[in-house]
Design a protein around this motif. Structure first.
Motif, PDB file in Angstrom:
ATOM      1  N   ASP A 139       0.170  -7.030  -1.812  1.00  0.00           N
ATOM      2  CA  ASP A 139       0.687  -6.514  -0.381  1.00  0.00           C
ATOM      3  C   ASP A 139      -0.530  -5.790   0.084  1.00  0.00           C
ATOM      4  N   TYR A 166      -2.339 -13.482   2.013  1.00  0.00           N
ATOM      5  CA  TYR A 166      -0.778 -13.453   2.111  1.00  0.00           C
ATOM      6  C   TYR A 166      -0.461 -14.792   2.141  1.00  0.00           C
ATOM      7  N   THR A 219       3.405  -9.939   1.584  1.00  0.00           N
ATOM      8  CA  THR A 219       2.844  -9.895   0.347  1.00  0.00           C
ATOM      9  C   THR A 219       2.410 -11.678  -0.057  1.00  0.00           C
TER      10      THR A 219
END
Length: 219
Positions: free
Chosen positions: A69, A90, A197
């Protein structure tokens, strides 16, 4: 190829840096949508090298086994003449919903600005946040020479650093971000640019590229 190399990326004394590549194996990585890494990506001479001549079935973007994250990523890269690749982050690994890593993840462009046709497109040059933010100043080294890249993402603030200089500073997920995405090539990709994340990927764009000294710190 030019063999000039910069000083190796070093870990901070606080010990919070984690290597993502041990310099000898592809442990901790796999090809997107598969359980293992294909033969196209090779651990060779302390680098992760993409062999574009490998069998098509062994090709594909290389992604981390783990998700992240808030993070600070550092690595070195070099690309062959006229080459194209990217550092994508991501990434949500769901091939049925997102056929490729770029269908969900953001990309720091890796490119031979002097030789690849994409360099003629605004926001597609090395160090750019691909198709969204133009990197400035432009300080990429020529094809065959090593470049250093850093990606820092924390609490929605994103910084891209190329060869020691910040080239992108933007904010993720706010109204301005949503407007930028709506005006980009990703506008029709469901959920693109919304994930907080995800995995990190090294792009197989069909050209020779090398990565090394890959370390990450979770923030």
């Amino acid at each position: 190829m030019n063999t000039e190399t910069p000083a190796a990326t070093s870990q901070n004394e606080d010990g919070d840096w984690k290597p993502l590549f041990d310099g000898q194996t592809i442990s901790g990585w796999h090809t997107y949508g598969k359980s293992t890494a294909g033969q196209a990506w090779k651990a060779e001479d302390g680098t992760l090298y993409l062999d574009p001549k490998a069998d098509e079935g062994s090709r594909g973007d290389l992604v981390t086994d783990e998700e992240y994250d808030d993070f600070h990523l550092k690595l070195d890269w070099k690309v062959a003449q006229n080459g194209n690749s990217g550092i994508i982050f991501y990434v949500k690994e769901d091939p049925a919903k997102y056929p490729n890593t770029y269908n969900s993840g953001l990309e720091m462009q890796v490119l031979d600005n002097e030789g690849h046709p994409d360099a003629k497109i605004v926001k597609h040059r090395s160090g750019d946040l691909y198709d969204l933010v133009t990197g400035s100043p432009e300080n990429v080294k020529p094809a065959g020479e090593w470049n250093q890249a850093e990606i820092i993402s924390k609490d929605g603030k994103l910084q891209l650093i190329q060869n020691g200089t910040q080239v992108v500073d933007t904010t993720l997920w706010d109204d301005n971000w949503k407007a930028m995405v709506a005006g980009s090539k990703f506008a029709d990709m469901p959920d693109w640019g919304t994930f907080k994340t995800g995995k990190i990927a090294l792009q197989d764009h069909g050209d020779e590229v090398w990565y090394r000294n890959i370390v990450i710190k979770e923030l």
